[in-house]
Structures are given as structure tokens and as C-alpha cells.
Design an enzyme around this catalytic site. Structure first.
Site, short mmCIF file in Angstrom:
data_model
loop_
_atom_site.label_atom_id
_atom_site.label_comp_id
_atom_site.label_asym_id
_atom_site.label_seq_id
_atom_site.Cartn_x
_atom_site.Cartn_y
_atom_site.Cartn_z
N ALA A 61 0.88 -1.05 -0.13
CA ALA A 61 0.12 -0.07 0.05
C ALA A 61 0.90 1.16 -0.01
O ALA A 61 2.21 1.15 0.39
CB ALA A 61 -0.76 -0.03 1.06
N GLY A 84 0.51 -4.93 1.01
CA GLY A 84 -0.71 -5.01 0.21
C GLY A 84 -0.21 -5.79 -1.08
O GLY A 84 -1.27 -6.26 -2.00
N GLU A 120 -0.70 -9.29 -0.27
CA GLU A 120 -2.26 -9.32 -0.09
C GLU A 120 -2.91 -9.57 -1.51
O GLU A 120 -3.96 -10.23 -1.52
CB GLU A 120 -2.65 -8.45 0.83
CG GLU A 120 -2.18 -8.42 2.16
CD GLU A 120 -2.48 -7.36 3.17
OE1 GLU A 120 -2.02 -6.02 2.53
OE2 GLU A 120 -2.80 -7.38 4.07
N GLU A 158 4.43 -4.95 7.71
CA GLU A 158 3.45 -4.03 8.14
C GLU A 158 3.90 -3.52 9.62
O GLU A 158 3.99 -2.50 10.08
CB GLU A 158 1.80 -4.28 8.32
CG GLU A 158 1.25 -3.95 6.92
CD GLU A 158 1.66 -5.32 5.91
OE1 GLU A 158 2.21 -6.29 6.20
OE2 GLU A 158 0.94 -5.38 4.81
N1 DAK Z 1 4.72 3.11 -0.91
C1 DAK Z 1 5.01 4.27 -1.44
N2 DAK Z 1 6.17 4.56 -2.41
C2 DAK Z 1 6.80 3.27 -2.61
C3 DAK Z 1 6.59 2.17 -1.80
C4 DAK Z 1 5.41 1.93 -1.03
N3 DAK Z 1 4.86 0.95 -0.61
N4 DAK Z 1 7.41 1.15 -2.07
C5 DAK Z 1 8.26 1.81 -3.03
N5 DAK Z 1 8.06 3.11 -2.84
C6 DAK Z 1 8.67 4.11 -4.12
C7 DAK Z 1 9.98 4.52 -3.27
O1 DAK Z 1 9.50 5.53 -2.33
C8 DAK Z 1 10.70 5.32 -4.42
O2 DAK Z 1 10.11 6.52 -4.96
P1 DAK Z 1 10.88 7.66 -5.06
O3 DAK Z 1 11.72 7.83 -3.87
O4 DAK Z 1 11.77 7.28 -6.19
O5 DAK Z 1 10.19 8.99 -5.48
C9 DAK Z 1 10.29 4.33 -5.67
O6 DAK Z 1 9.08 3.63 -5.10
C10 DAK Z 1 11.55 3.12 -5.58
O7 DAK Z 1 11.59 2.51 -4.42
P2 DAK Z 1 13.34 2.46 -3.61
O8 DAK Z 1 14.24 3.64 -4.08
O9 DAK Z 1 12.98 2.15 -2.06
O10 DAK Z 1 13.65 1.28 -4.40
P3 DAK Z 1 14.54 -0.08 -3.73
O11 DAK Z 1 15.00 -0.94 -4.81
O12 DAK Z 1 15.67 0.56 -3.13
O13 DAK Z 1 13.82 -0.69 -2.54
C11 DAK Z 1 11.87 -2.01 -1.81
C12 DAK Z 1 12.72 -1.44 -3.01
C13 DAK Z 1 10.58 -2.45 -2.31
C14 DAK Z 1 12.69 -2.73 -0.94
C15 DAK Z 1 11.61 -0.62 -1.00
O14 DAK Z 1 10.95 0.44 -2.01
C16 DAK Z 1 10.50 -0.66 0.14
O15 DAK Z 1 10.95 -1.36 1.15
N6 DAK Z 1 9.27 -0.47 0.01
C17 DAK Z 1 8.38 -0.10 1.09
C18 DAK Z 1 7.73 -1.83 1.15
C19 DAK Z 1 7.07 -1.83 2.11
O16 DAK Z 1 7.15 -1.77 3.31
N7 DAK Z 1 5.75 -2.07 1.63
C20 DAK Z 1 4.65 -2.44 2.78
C21 DAK Z 1 3.83 -1.38 2.85
S1 DAK Z 1 2.59 -1.50 4.13
C22 DAK Z 1 -4.23 -1.13 6.28
C23 DAK Z 1 -4.34 -0.97 4.78
C24 DAK Z 1 -3.36 -1.58 4.22
C25 DAK Z 1 -2.35 -1.97 4.74
C26 DAK Z 1 -2.06 -1.78 6.14
C27 DAK Z 1 -3.29 -1.55 6.69
N8 DAK Z 1 -5.39 -0.47 7.04
C28 DAK Z 1 -6.27 0.42 6.61
C29 DAK Z 1 -5.85 -1.15 8.17
C30 DAK Z 1 -1.10 -2.25 3.94
C31 DAK Z 1 0.10 -1.84 4.47
C32 DAK Z 1 1.27 -1.96 3.25
O17 DAK Z 1 1.19 -2.43 2.21
#
Ligand code: DAK
Length: 259
Positions: free
Chosen positions: A64, A109, A112, A132
Site C-alpha cells: 500500500a 498489500g 495480499e 507492516e
Molecule cells: N509506498 C509508496 N512508495 C513506495 C512504496 C510504497 N509501499 N514502495 C516503494 N515506493 C517508492 C519509493 O518511495 C521510491 O520512490 P522515489 O523515492 O523514487 O520517489 C520508489 O518507489 C522506488 O523505491 P526504492 O527507491 O525504495 O527502491 P529500492 O529498490 O531501493 O527498494 C523496496 C525496493 C521494495 C525494498 C523498497 O521500496 C521498500 O521497502 N518499499 C516499501 C515496502 C513496504 O514496506 N511495503 C509495505 C507497505 S505496508 C491497512 C491497509 C493497508 C495496509 C495496512 C493496513 N489498513 C487501513 C488497516 C497495507 C500496508 C502495506 O502494504
């Protein structure tokens, strides 16, 4: 739809989540387009199998959108969660069979979303995880429920509590994906599987999806009754008549008509 591209190829369709600059992270617009995708596919009787993948070479969906989520209030957080849950549930119960072709990061997400599809296959570059709790939240798009049902409660708890990512080979080992392919072969494999499904009698395939999905929510006594009813319903279809006639007449069946 600008955030989800849809390409029809005969009786299959390929949907590509298209926000590569943010690694296809799910913001409100992507979720709205996914909702529209489900409605389009549901209304199109030519589509008999749907493949979902991510654009670019790096990510299926990196979760997400953390930027959008970061400032949510409690009420907005619940609304965002509901929006995602509604879309993912609609995808899960979409009568058309779905294959997630996971071509890179499938985090939060993204993992998911893949679990809301019927079948998951991935590239050898894929990475899965539910990060998360490392961000101070719980999985919010069904992760706690679907991961525990798909793998095992113990493995789901390990992945969710530790927030550690796993690679494709481990995802295969725990049963999160059915197969792993070299990255350049993934889409061909996904489309081939979709085409194989699309050649089978569509009403029967959809009945199998319903039987498996709804049966898993029931006790065995009720589940087999559900199967009996769906089995019975096939006998009013032209495709059943053609399929069985072709077998008995020792010929190849005509293409199924979805009737
Ligand atoms: N959201 C927003 N932007 C993201 C993103 C994300 N999840 N993942 C990557 N990006 C963006 C980065 O910010 C970066 O943007 P710029 O800086 O270039 O503008 C671009 O994508 C490239 O990412 P990186 O530069 O970080 O690329 P790397 O190869 O270095 O790293 C990575 C790749 C996938 C390891 C890293 O980007 C990363 O850790 N991303 C976040 C992964 C993450 O934590 N995803 C889970 C998110 S939590 C709920 C509803 C939904 C949810 C929970 C609760 N309720 C309402 C109860 C769901 C939660 C989630 O999904």
C-alpha cells in the site's frame, strides 16, 4: 483506467498494475482502478481467465502507498482499509479464475493482492513479505486472514510478526506460490496457464472456483452438498453435452461456448 492496463488476448486478459515509479504501490487511484477492473472482467463473457502482474522489472506491487497512509486518521485508516478489502474481496470472488504473475516485490498489500487471486506463480526475482508491523501497523488488506489460510497459521504468524521478507524459493517451499520461473519466462507461463484454463468449459471452471472458495468456509457435510448442487447445475449446459458427446464419439470437443 490509467493505473491498471487491461489487454485482452482471445479468451484471456492480462491486467498490469501500472505505477512503476512507485513500484506499483497501491494508492487510492490504483485501488479504484482495480475495482473497475473487476467490474469490467465480470461483465465481459469473452474473458475466461485473468492474469494480474506489475509493470516494470522490479515489482509486482511494493505494498500500500506509505506516503498516502502516513497521515491518515483512525477514521481515514479504516476507510482506506475498507476500500482495499472491498476490492480484494471482489477480486477473490470474481467468477473468472485469476492468476497472479508475481514479477518482483510483493510486499504488504502486494502480497495480499496476490493472495486474493486463485493461483500464484512468480519469477525467480520475486520477494514476498508482510512488513507492516515494522511500520507500526497491521496488515490491512486481508493478510492476517489469507496468509494463515494459504500457508499455515504458524508460518503466517512467523512472517507477519518478524516482518521479514522471503525469496521465491522459500515462497515455493511454504506453498505461497505454485511455481517459480526465470523472470523472462514468467508471463509466457502465466498466459499459457490462463489459455489452458480458458479452453475448458467456462461454466464448469467457474463452478469449481465457487465450490472450492465457498466450500472452504463450510463444514464437510455442507461442503459436499454445495459440490453436488454445482455438479448438478452443469447438466443444463450445452458444454457438458458437447464435452461428453465428444468423448463418447471418440472425437475432440468443439470449442466450448460458455453456455
Ligand atoms: N509506498 C509508496 N512508495 C513506495 C512504496 C510504497 N509501499 N514502495 C516503494 N515506493 C517508492 C519509493 O518511495 C521510491 O520512490 P522515489 O523515492 O523514487 O520517489 C520508489 O518507489 C522506488 O523505491 P526504492 O527507491 O525504495 O527502491 P529500492 O529498490 O531501493 O527498494 C523496496 C525496493 C521494495 C525494498 C523498497 O521500496 C521498500 O521497502 N518499499 C516499501 C515496502 C513496504 O514496506 N511495503 C509495505 C507497505 S505496508 C491497512 C491497509 C493497508 C495496509 C495496512 C493496513 N489498513 C487501513 C488497516 C497495507 C500496508 C502495506 O502494504
Amino acid at each position: 483506467m490509467t493505473n491498471v492496463l487491461l489487454e485482452k488476448k482471445g479468451n484471456i486478459a492480462v491486467a498490469t498494475i501500472n505505477r512503476p515509479k512507485a513500484l506499483n504501490a497501491l494508492n487510492s487511484e490504483v485501488l479504484a482502478d482495480l475495482g473497475e477492473l473487476v467490474e469490467i472482467v465480470k461483465a465481459d463473457s469473452e474473458i475466461r481467465a485473468l492474469v494480474i502482474t506489475g509493470s516494470g522489472e522490479k515489482a509486482f506491487v511494493a505494498g500500500a502507498d506509505i506516503g498516502e497512509m502516513s497521515t491518515l486518521t483512525v477514521a481515514e485508516g479504516e476507510a482506506f482499509g475498507k476500500k482495499g478489502n472491498d476490492v480484494f474481496r471482489a477480486l477473490e470472488v470474481l467468477p473468472v479464475p485469476t492468476i497472479a504473475a508475481i514479477n518482483g516485490f510483493a510486499l504488504g498489500g502486494g502480497c495480499e493482492l496476490s493472495m486474493s487471486c486463485d493461483i500464484r506463480i512468480c519469477s525467480d526475482t520475486a520477494v514476498f513479505g508482510q512488513p507492516e508491523v515494522g511500520l507500526g501497523i497491521t496488515p490491512g488488506f486481508g493478510g492476517t486472514q489469507r496468509l494463515a489460510r494459504l500457508v499455515s497459521p504458524g508460518m503466517a504468524k512467523q512472517l507477519i510478526y518478524t516482518a521479514k521478507n522471503i525469496k521465491a524459493d522459500e515462497a515455493l517451499r511454504i506453498g505461497l506460490v505454485n511455481a517459480v520461473y526465470p523472470a523472462e519466462e514468467l508471463m509466457a507461463a502465466a498466459e499459457k496457464m490462463a489459455e489452458t484454463i480458458a479452453k475448458n468449459a467456462p461454466i464448469a471452471v467457474r463452478a469449481c472456483k465457487k465450490a472450492i472458495n465457498e466450500g472452504l468456509e463450510l463444514g464437510m457435510d455442507d461442503a459436499i452438498v454445495l459440490e453436488e448442487k454445482l455438479f448438478g447445475s452443469c447438466f443444463e449446459t450445452a458444454d457438458q453435452v458437447e464435452g461428453m458427446s465428444a468423448f463418447l464419439e471418440k472425437r475432440k470437443h468443439e470449442p466450448y461456448q460458455n453456455k
